[in-house]
Write a protein that holds these residues in place. Sequence first.
Motif, PDB file in Angstrom:
ATOM      1  N   THR A 185       7.305  -9.417  -7.544  1.00 13.82           N
ATOM      2  CA  THR A 185       6.616  -8.217  -7.079  1.00 13.82           C
ATOM      3  C   THR A 185       7.526  -7.089  -6.617  1.00 13.82           C
ATOM      4  OG1 THR A 185       6.393  -9.242  -4.893  1.00 13.82           O
ATOM      5  CG2 THR A 185       4.567  -9.542  -6.442  1.00 13.82           C
ATOM      6  N   GLY A 186       8.828  -7.218  -6.845  1.00 11.57           N
ATOM      7  CA  GLY A 186       9.746  -6.143  -6.490  1.00 11.57           C
ATOM      8  C   GLY A 186      10.618  -6.494  -5.294  1.00 11.57           C
ATOM      9  N   PRO A 226       3.954   1.409 -12.994  1.00 10.87           N
ATOM     10  CA  PRO A 226       4.773   0.196 -12.863  1.00 10.87           C
ATOM     11  C   PRO A 226       5.748   0.022 -14.017  1.00 10.87           C
ATOM     12  CG  PRO A 226       2.500  -0.261 -12.271  1.00 10.87           C
ATOM     13  CD  PRO A 226       2.519   1.142 -12.818  1.00 10.87           C
ATOM     14  N   ASN A 281       9.798  -1.219  -7.208  1.00 11.78           N
ATOM     15  CA  ASN A 281       8.500  -1.219  -6.528  1.00 11.78           C
ATOM     16  C   ASN A 281       8.633  -0.926  -5.043  1.00 11.78           C
ATOM     17  OD1 ASN A 281       5.703  -1.372  -6.687  1.00 11.78           O
ATOM     18  ND2 ASN A 281       5.645  -3.554  -6.220  1.00 11.78           N
ATOM     19  N   TYR A 282       9.863  -0.743  -4.576  1.00 13.02           N
ATOM     20  CA  TYR A 282      10.120  -0.305  -3.203  1.00 13.02           C
ATOM     21  C   TYR A 282      10.985   0.948  -3.289  1.00 13.02           C
ATOM     22  CZ  TYR A 282       8.375  -4.787  -1.419  1.00 13.02           C
ATOM     23  OH  TYR A 282       7.580  -5.874  -1.116  1.00 13.02           O
ATOM     24  N   MET A 336       5.159  -1.741  -0.765  1.00 16.33           N
ATOM     25  CA  MET A 336       5.121  -1.720  -2.224  1.00 16.33           C
ATOM     26  C   MET A 336       4.510  -0.420  -2.742  1.00 16.33           C
ATOM     27  SD  MET A 336       3.832  -5.505  -3.330  1.00 16.33           S
ATOM     28  CE  MET A 336       4.847  -6.961  -3.098  1.00 16.33           C
ATOM     29  N   ILE A 374       8.602  -6.563 -11.842  1.00 17.67           N
ATOM     30  CA  ILE A 374       8.389  -5.126 -11.683  1.00 17.67           C
ATOM     31  C   ILE A 374       9.647  -4.508 -11.097  1.00 17.67           C
ATOM     32  CG2 ILE A 374       7.259  -5.514  -9.450  1.00 17.67           C
ATOM     33  CD1 ILE A 374       5.638  -2.921 -10.022  1.00 17.67           C
ATOM     34  N   LEU A 379      -0.760  -4.339  -9.403  1.00 18.66           N
ATOM     35  CA  LEU A 379       0.319  -4.796 -10.282  1.00 18.66           C
ATOM     36  C   LEU A 379      -0.186  -5.815 -11.290  1.00 18.66           C
ATOM     37  CD1 LEU A 379       3.238  -5.300 -11.187  1.00 18.66           C
ATOM     38  CD2 LEU A 379       3.529  -6.747  -9.162  1.00 18.66           C
ATOM     39  N   THR A 388       3.343  -0.215  -5.856  1.00 21.45           N
ATOM     40  CA  THR A 388       2.175  -0.742  -6.563  1.00 21.45           C
ATOM     41  C   THR A 388       1.792  -2.060  -5.890  1.00 21.45           C
ATOM     42  OG1 THR A 388       2.897   0.218  -8.667  1.00 21.45           O
ATOM     43  CG2 THR A 388       1.228  -1.509  -8.770  1.00 21.45           C
TER      44      THR A 388
END
Length: 220
Positions: free
Chosen positions: A190-191, A41, A25-26, A165, A22, A172, A167
């Motif tokens: 996850t970013g 996303p 995501n931050y 995050m 992803i 996600l 998402t």
Amino acid sequence: MNMIATLDGQPFHQPLGKVVCIGRNYAAHAAELNNPVPSEPLLFIKPATSVVDFSSAPLRLPQGEGDVHYEAEMALLIGESLSHVTPSEALTGIAGVGMALDLTLRARQSKLKEKGHPWEIAKGWDGACPLTGFIAADRVEAWDDVNFSLSINGQLRQQGHTAQMLTPVEHLLAYASQWFTLMPGDVVLTGTPEGVGTLHTGDQLQLTLEDWLSETGLVG
């Protein structure tokens, strides 16, 4: 044959598959690269051939491609098939949690983006996804309360907390599963938080996930 992940020190029962990532995501990371925050996303995929063991051998950087940027991310190992699941259902599919580096050929990515072309080459080359071992997901009491970090040559470079995050983990996974099935052995990144930068030959790296996991790697 694809690499086999380890879960609590033992080989996982499935070879590693695709790596679903992803982007942005931050919010602070999006800002540091002057990228807009996406309204939904932003997903892309690294092939299984991009995965290398973070700590077993020196990480090799492509030559003649300019800066290779590191992006430290919490990684999820998928343990059961997820397709069109809800957020609450998604959490049952996580077998393990670990750390990864999403390595990026930044100059090549920028050129491809300027032309409106896909930028998988900048993200999916062989060796672009160094991955630690995984620990069992049941160690995580709250997915929105996990700390992780990257240090280089003893200096803290990135520090993330999953509450930041845009998402969250369960949303996600649920979103990704609407578009393509997540299979056992797949990995989801996850970013990355702010603080990305350039790797150099000889850099000594340390990826840490809470007090559950800490691994060291070397850039060759």
